[in-house]
Design a protein around this motif. Structure first.
Motif, PDB file in Angstrom:
ATOM      1  N   LEU A 144      -1.894  -9.907  -7.164  1.00  0.00           N
ATOM      2  CA  LEU A 144      -1.529  -8.497  -7.303  1.00  0.00           C
ATOM      3  C   LEU A 144      -2.776  -7.652  -7.526  1.00  0.00           C
ATOM      4  O   LEU A 144      -3.624  -7.993  -8.354  1.00  0.00           O
ATOM      5  CB  LEU A 144      -0.580  -8.313  -8.492  1.00  0.00           C
ATOM      6  CG  LEU A 144       0.688  -9.161  -8.468  1.00  0.00           C
ATOM      7  CD1 LEU A 144       1.556  -8.858  -9.682  1.00  0.00           C
ATOM      8  CD2 LEU A 144       1.469  -8.929  -7.181  1.00  0.00           C
ATOM      9  N   GLY A 145      -2.901  -6.558  -6.798  1.00  0.00           N
ATOM     10  CA  GLY A 145      -4.057  -5.668  -6.960  1.00  0.00           C
ATOM     11  C   GLY A 145      -5.334  -6.380  -6.606  1.00  0.00           C
ATOM     12  O   GLY A 145      -6.313  -6.354  -7.348  1.00  0.00           O
ATOM     13  N   SER A 146      -5.326  -7.026  -5.447  1.00  0.00           N
ATOM     14  CA  SER A 146      -6.388  -7.996  -5.164  1.00  0.00           C
ATOM     15  C   SER A 146      -7.734  -7.378  -4.842  1.00  0.00           C
ATOM     16  O   SER A 146      -8.755  -8.004  -5.078  1.00  0.00           O
ATOM     17  CB  SER A 146      -5.955  -8.894  -4.011  1.00  0.00           C
ATOM     18  OG  SER A 146      -5.601  -8.081  -2.915  1.00  0.00           O
ATOM     19  N   PRO A 170      -2.597 -11.584  -0.541  1.00  0.00           N
ATOM     20  CA  PRO A 170      -3.177 -10.508  -1.342  1.00  0.00           C
ATOM     21  C   PRO A 170      -2.311  -9.257  -1.226  1.00  0.00           C
ATOM     22  O   PRO A 170      -1.887  -8.882  -0.133  1.00  0.00           O
ATOM     23  CB  PRO A 170      -4.560 -10.291  -0.705  1.00  0.00           C
ATOM     24  CG  PRO A 170      -4.400 -10.743   0.698  1.00  0.00           C
ATOM     25  CD  PRO A 170      -3.311 -11.790   0.725  1.00  0.00           C
ATOM     26  N   PHE A 171      -2.040  -8.647  -2.365  1.00  0.00           N
ATOM     27  CA  PHE A 171      -1.163  -7.475  -2.423  1.00  0.00           C
ATOM     28  C   PHE A 171      -1.967  -6.345  -3.036  1.00  0.00           C
ATOM     29  O   PHE A 171      -2.491  -6.472  -4.138  1.00  0.00           O
ATOM     30  CB  PHE A 171       0.051  -7.822  -3.291  1.00  0.00           C
ATOM     31  CG  PHE A 171       1.056  -6.714  -3.442  1.00  0.00           C
ATOM     32  CD1 PHE A 171       2.162  -6.635  -2.608  1.00  0.00           C
ATOM     33  CD2 PHE A 171       0.919  -5.756  -4.432  1.00  0.00           C
ATOM     34  CE1 PHE A 171       3.110  -5.619  -2.754  1.00  0.00           C
ATOM     35  CE2 PHE A 171       1.855  -4.736  -4.585  1.00  0.00           C
ATOM     36  CZ  PHE A 171       2.946  -4.673  -3.741  1.00  0.00           C
ATOM     37  N   ASP A 172      -2.084  -5.241  -2.310  1.00  0.00           N
ATOM     38  CA  ASP A 172      -2.898  -4.131  -2.810  1.00  0.00           C
ATOM     39  C   ASP A 172      -2.430  -2.848  -2.141  1.00  0.00           C
ATOM     40  O   ASP A 172      -1.792  -2.881  -1.086  1.00  0.00           O
ATOM     41  CB  ASP A 172      -4.379  -4.384  -2.477  1.00  0.00           C
ATOM     42  CG  ASP A 172      -5.318  -3.604  -3.388  1.00  0.00           C
ATOM     43  OD1 ASP A 172      -5.935  -4.229  -4.276  1.00  0.00           O
ATOM     44  OD2 ASP A 172      -5.450  -2.382  -3.210  1.00  0.00           O
ATOM     45  N   GLY A 199       1.068  -2.443  -0.483  1.00  0.00           N
ATOM     46  CA  GLY A 199       2.206  -1.907  -1.225  1.00  0.00           C
ATOM     47  C   GLY A 199       1.792  -1.411  -2.595  1.00  0.00           C
ATOM     48  O   GLY A 199       0.632  -1.537  -2.992  1.00  0.00           O
ATOM     49  N   ASP A 200       2.761  -0.862  -3.289  1.00  0.00           N
ATOM     50  CA  ASP A 200       2.551  -0.336  -4.633  1.00  0.00           C
ATOM     51  C   ASP A 200       3.334  -1.236  -5.567  1.00  0.00           C
ATOM     52  O   ASP A 200       4.519  -1.457  -5.344  1.00  0.00           O
ATOM     53  CB  ASP A 200       3.093   1.103  -4.665  1.00  0.00           C
ATOM     54  CG  ASP A 200       2.967   1.735  -6.037  1.00  0.00           C
ATOM     55  OD1 ASP A 200       2.403   2.825  -6.128  1.00  0.00           O
ATOM     56  OD2 ASP A 200       3.453   1.140  -7.030  1.00  0.00           O
ATOM     57  N   THR A 222      -5.406  -5.850 -15.714  1.00  0.00           N
ATOM     58  CA  THR A 222      -4.779  -4.666 -15.128  1.00  0.00           C
ATOM     59  C   THR A 222      -3.368  -4.466 -15.668  1.00  0.00           C
ATOM     60  O   THR A 222      -2.873  -3.341 -15.740  1.00  0.00           O
ATOM     61  CB  THR A 222      -4.771  -4.781 -13.590  1.00  0.00           C
ATOM     62  OG1 THR A 222      -6.123  -4.920 -13.160  1.00  0.00           O
ATOM     63  CG2 THR A 222      -4.184  -3.547 -12.941  1.00  0.00           C
ATOM     64  N   ILE A 223      -2.733  -5.555 -16.114  1.00  0.00           N
ATOM     65  CA  ILE A 223      -1.394  -5.414 -16.712  1.00  0.00           C
ATOM     66  C   ILE A 223      -1.446  -4.476 -17.921  1.00  0.00           C
ATOM     67  O   ILE A 223      -0.448  -3.838 -18.265  1.00  0.00           O
ATOM     68  CB  ILE A 223      -0.797  -6.797 -17.089  1.00  0.00           C
ATOM     69  CG1 ILE A 223       0.700  -6.667 -17.350  1.00  0.00           C
ATOM     70  CG2 ILE A 223      -1.542  -7.417 -18.274  1.00  0.00           C
ATOM     71  CD1 ILE A 223       1.435  -7.981 -17.504  1.00  0.00           C
ATOM     72  N   GLY A 224      -2.623  -4.367 -18.539  1.00  0.00           N
ATOM     73  CA  GLY A 224      -2.801  -3.483 -19.692  1.00  0.00           C
ATOM     74  C   GLY A 224      -2.709  -2.008 -19.354  1.00  0.00           C
ATOM     75  O   GLY A 224      -2.606  -1.160 -20.240  1.00  0.00           O
TER      76      GLY A 224
END
Ligand code: AVJ
Length: 381
Positions: A144-146, A170-172, A199-200, A222-224
């Motif tokens: 996620l957010g690669s 990879p998702f970004d 994607g979002d 980034t989860i923060g």
């Protein structure tokens, strides 16, 4: 290589159009500078699979799903900017930092002496990647957010060496970054399939296709950036998306001496301040706004109650900002603060509670020697 990249300029004379519609302002120098700087994340590249080579398997190793395009991105920016600039206190979501310049500034942050997060996480990954590969046996790795998938190579190497990995997803939100990273990975890993998804992650997690034992990695803390309720939603979505047998690997910065946290977000070279103010440039460019960066001060401080670094832009003066694409005038009082980001700091017990509430059980907890940062692995319960 199965992938050909063709550069298509899809941002023609935007600056010129802006120039023509602001007769009252001295614009030409600013606009030509903006045009040079005009590098939105999306929409400047397109992938075309090359013709199959006779005698070789014709299975395509690169796929790209575009779930959000440049128009959608602008629509989302307009909606989120309108909401954030008209509420009290004002706020802007942190995802809008990351245009080409913002991503470069963040890269610079990761090399700052005060910003330990990236180095600590990489150190943990180096030591633990083989163990993570053995526990998960993942056939699909989703990131996620690669971005450039830089640290992820350590994981890919380990899963590749273990012989289980077949595809990397990879998702970004940034299509060009995915295409560049995808092309490089195809070269480096001749057996790997890359299925990139633009994607979002507030909207499209459920749409990520994956086969076999799957590991979703969400690195960098980034989860923060997500407030607690949004984290709960995200974890619930992930749990649903993964299904039985799925794994989640997450990087989290940990609560520590506030002085070190304050230093990490107030670096002496002012790179973090420039990164924070970059969101104003994004609004100027993409929403025809007229924020003056120098009229906003970078503010970041650890809040020990909420256990997060609260990052804001403080208006140095009373001022009115015009956001043309929203037909909106925004007033700032002198000293008024607009939140641009939270960076939550975690503790093991709290994180365990959050993951358990979303239906995950602990499968690994690793920190660096100083205990600054944690990488943790969770299995769908
Ligand atoms: C990429 C969200 C993890 O919170 O530390 C760095 C972003 N902001 N300095 C963080 C950031 C200011 C970073 N994350």
């Amino acid at each position: 290589m199965d992938l050909k990249l063709a550069t298509i300029s899809s941002v023609p004379s935007r600056g010129a159009a802006v120039q023509g519609t602001f007769p009252g302002r001295a614009h030409s120098a600013v606009d030509s500078a903006r045009l040079v700087d005009y590098e939105p994340c999306m929409g400047s590249l397109r992938t075309e699979p090359s013709a199959p080579v006779l005698g070789f398997p014709t299975r395509r190793r690169f796929m790209l799903d575009v779930l959000i395009d440049e128009q959608d991105r602008l629509e989302l920016l307009r909606a989120e900017a309108r909401r954030g600039l008209t509420r009290r206190p004002k706020e802007l979501p942190p995802k809008w930092f990351y245009d080409a310049r913002g991503s470069a500034l963040f890269d610079a942050i990761t090399g700052l002496p005060e910003y330990y997060l990236t180095r600590r996480e990489r150190a943990i990954l180096r030591v633990r990647a083989a163990e993570i590969a053995a526990i998960t046996g993942a056939r699909t790795l989703v990131e996620l957010g690669s971005g450039t998938s830089d640290k992820t190579r350590i994981l890919i190497d380990a899963l590749d060496a273990a012989g289980t990995l077949e595809s990397f997803v990879p998702f970004d939100v940034c299509q060009p970054a995915l295409e560049d990273a995808g092309a490089a990975l195809l070269d480096e890993y001749p057996r790997l399939e890359v299925h990139a998804v633009v994607g979002d992650f507030d909207l499209h997690l459920g749409a990520i296709a994956h086969e076999g034992p799957t590991l979703v990695a969400f690195l960098g803390s980034t989860i923060g950036n997500f407030p607690a309720p949004a984290r709960a939603d995200l974890l619930g979505e992930l749990r649903r998306m993964l299904g039985a047998g799925g794994f989640f690997l997450v990087g989290t910065d940990l609560v520590k001496d506030p002085a070190r946290l304050d230093a990490a977000y107030n670096d002496s070279r002012g790179i973090t301040a420039a990164f924070n103010r970059n969101v104003l440039r994004v609004l100027n460019r993409d929403l025809d706004a007229d924020f003056a960066e120098e009229r906003f001060e970078h503010v970041a401080a650890f809040d020990p109650e909420l256990e997060l670094v609260d990052i804001r832009l403080r208006s140095r003066v009373a001022q009115m900002v015009h956001v043309r694409a929203l037909d909106l005038n925004v007033h700032f009082d002198a000293g008024e603060e607009m939140r641009t980001e939270i960076s939550t700091k975690f503790q093991r017990a709290g994180l365990e509670r959050e993951l358990a509430a979303a239906g995950f059980e602990a499968a690994g907890w690793w920190t660096d020697r100083a205990g600054d940062f944690a990488l943790s692995l969770w299995r769908v319960d």
